[in-house]
Design a protein around this motif. Structure first.
Motif, short mmCIF file in Angstrom:
data_model
loop_
_atom_site.label_atom_id
_atom_site.label_comp_id
_atom_site.label_asym_id
_atom_site.label_seq_id
_atom_site.Cartn_x
_atom_site.Cartn_y
_atom_site.Cartn_z
N VAL A 101 0.83 -1.21 0.00
CA VAL A 101 0.00 0.00 0.00
C VAL A 101 0.87 1.26 0.00
CG1 VAL A 101 -0.25 0.03 2.53
CG2 VAL A 101 -1.99 1.11 1.09
N ASP A 102 2.01 1.22 0.70
CA ASP A 102 2.91 2.36 0.72
C ASP A 102 3.62 2.52 -0.62
OD1 ASP A 102 3.37 3.30 3.86
OD2 ASP A 102 2.69 1.25 3.63
N ALA A 103 3.97 1.38 -1.24
CA ALA A 103 4.61 1.45 -2.56
C ALA A 103 3.65 2.06 -3.58
CB ALA A 103 5.03 0.05 -3.00
N GLU A 104 2.36 1.72 -3.49
CA GLU A 104 1.38 2.30 -4.39
C GLU A 104 1.26 3.81 -4.16
OE1 GLU A 104 -2.20 0.09 -3.75
OE2 GLU A 104 -1.31 -1.78 -4.48
N ALA A 105 1.31 4.21 -2.88
CA ALA A 105 1.25 5.65 -2.57
C ALA A 105 2.47 6.37 -3.13
CB ALA A 105 1.17 5.84 -1.05
N LEU A 106 3.64 5.74 -3.03
CA LEU A 106 4.85 6.35 -3.57
C LEU A 106 4.78 6.45 -5.09
CD1 LEU A 106 7.66 7.52 -3.36
CD2 LEU A 106 8.57 5.19 -3.15
N GLU A 107 4.31 5.38 -5.73
CA GLU A 107 4.16 5.42 -7.20
C GLU A 107 3.25 6.58 -7.62
OE1 GLU A 107 4.53 0.55 -7.73
OE2 GLU A 107 2.58 1.54 -7.83
N GLU A 148 5.98 0.60 -12.09
CA GLU A 148 7.16 -0.13 -11.63
C GLU A 148 8.44 0.60 -12.02
OE1 GLU A 148 7.50 -4.29 -12.21
OE2 GLU A 148 5.75 -4.70 -10.95
N SER A 149 8.45 1.15 -13.22
CA SER A 149 9.63 1.90 -13.67
C SER A 149 9.88 3.11 -12.78
CB SER A 149 9.43 2.33 -15.13
OG SER A 149 10.52 3.10 -15.57
N ALA A 150 8.80 3.81 -12.40
CA ALA A 150 8.94 4.98 -11.53
C ALA A 150 9.49 4.58 -10.17
CB ALA A 150 7.59 5.69 -11.37
N LEU A 151 8.99 3.47 -9.63
CA LEU A 151 9.45 3.01 -8.32
C LEU A 151 10.92 2.56 -8.38
CD1 LEU A 151 8.42 2.63 -5.46
CD2 LEU A 151 7.70 0.31 -6.08
N ALA A 152 11.28 1.84 -9.44
CA ALA A 152 12.66 1.39 -9.59
C ALA A 152 13.61 2.58 -9.74
CB ALA A 152 12.79 0.45 -10.79
N GLU A 153 13.18 3.60 -10.48
CA GLU A 153 14.03 4.78 -10.66
C GLU A 153 14.17 5.55 -9.36
OE1 GLU A 153 16.62 7.45 -12.11
OE2 GLU A 153 16.04 5.51 -12.93
N ALA A 154 13.09 5.62 -8.56
CA ALA A 154 13.18 6.27 -7.26
C ALA A 154 14.18 5.54 -6.37
CB ALA A 154 11.81 6.31 -6.59
N PRO A 183 -2.61 8.94 -14.62
CA PRO A 183 -2.83 7.52 -14.93
C PRO A 183 -1.57 6.92 -15.56
CG PRO A 183 -4.65 8.88 -15.74
CD PRO A 183 -3.56 9.82 -15.30
N ALA A 184 -1.27 5.68 -15.18
CA ALA A 184 -0.06 5.04 -15.71
C ALA A 184 -0.27 3.54 -15.76
CB ALA A 184 1.15 5.38 -14.84
N SER A 185 0.40 2.89 -16.67
CA SER A 185 0.34 1.44 -16.78
C SER A 185 1.13 0.81 -15.64
CB SER A 185 0.93 0.99 -18.11
OG SER A 185 2.34 1.24 -18.12
N PRO A 186 0.88 -0.47 -15.35
CA PRO A 186 1.68 -1.15 -14.32
C PRO A 186 3.18 -1.07 -14.59
CG PRO A 186 -0.23 -2.49 -14.89
CD PRO A 186 -0.20 -1.34 -15.86
N GLU A 187 3.57 -1.15 -15.86
CA GLU A 187 4.99 -1.07 -16.21
C GLU A 187 5.56 0.30 -15.89
OE1 GLU A 187 2.59 -2.13 -18.27
OE2 GLU A 187 3.02 -4.29 -18.28
N GLU A 188 4.79 1.34 -16.17
CA GLU A 188 5.24 2.71 -15.87
C GLU A 188 5.36 2.94 -14.37
OE1 GLU A 188 3.49 5.26 -19.64
OE2 GLU A 188 2.12 4.61 -18.06
#
Length: 196
Positions: free
Chosen positions: A84-90, A105-111, A98-103
């Motif tokens: 739930v926190d990862a979703e909030a960070l994304e 994940e990419s944002a979280l990995a880049e963070a 709005p973003a796709s699941p891939e986008e």
């Protein structure tokens, strides 16, 4: 014969290194989300990397991003968060667009990459070493299996796990942990570099 365990002074030094590194990581996260990020006093454990998941008490769904280290240190830097926190960070990173699941994940990995770079750069300035993170790897699932997966290729045997909890209050509060997992030889090299 195994090397001696770190002394109290050495553990304090490792805690301070974690505090400096994770503090810079938390500041980088604060800039990304446009708010304040609080950091706990880092915890230091001398343990096998495979025991890292035991730092987490439950089996809640989680997201973990692992980055290896290149340079004079060996081990991994892990950003671990409840789902739930990862979703909030994304959402914060994508500013609610709005973003796709891939986008997402990419944002979280880049963070995580930005946090790891800030952390390792701070430790590098402290030691005079050039430390860089490797390509981030993201996993989702129950927290202990996820952590076991991301820590699976850390050298087996006693090492040092430095863990700091972070939290970002605000309209969408979020939190998690930063783990700096050092293989035993790297922990000893770091202490030697610090003159301990």
């Amino acid at each position: 014969m195994s090397p001696p365990l770190p002394s109290d002074a050495q553990l304090d030094a490792l805690r301070e290194v974690a505090n400096i590194g994770c503090g810079h990581g938390a500041n980088a996260l604060a800039r990304l989300v446009g708010g304040r990020v609080d950091l706990s006093v880092p915890e230091v454990r001398v343990t096998d990397a495979t025991q890292g998941p035991a730092l987490f008490a439950d089996e809640a769904p989680a997201v973990a991003v692992r980055l290896g280290m290149t340079g004079e240190l060996r081990g991994a830097l892990v950003l671990a968060m409840p789902s739930v926190d990862a979703e909030a960070l994304e959402s914060a990173l994508l500013r609610g667009h709005p973003a796709s699941p891939e986008e997402r994940e990419s944002a979280l990995a880049e963070a995580a990459n930005i946090l790891a770079s800030a952390c390792l750069s701070a430790i590098g300035r402290l030691t005079g070493w050039r430390l860089l993170p490797s390509v981030p790897q993201l996993q989702r699932g129950p927290v202990r299996p996820v952590l076991a997966g991301v820590l699976g290729d850390v050298e087996p045997g006693p090492g040092v796990v430095l863990a700091a909890r972070f939290s970002a209050p605000g309209p969408t509060p979020l939190g998690g942990q930063m783990l700096l997992v050092l293989e035993r030889g790297s922990a000893q090299a770091l202490l030697s570099r610090l003159g301990l």
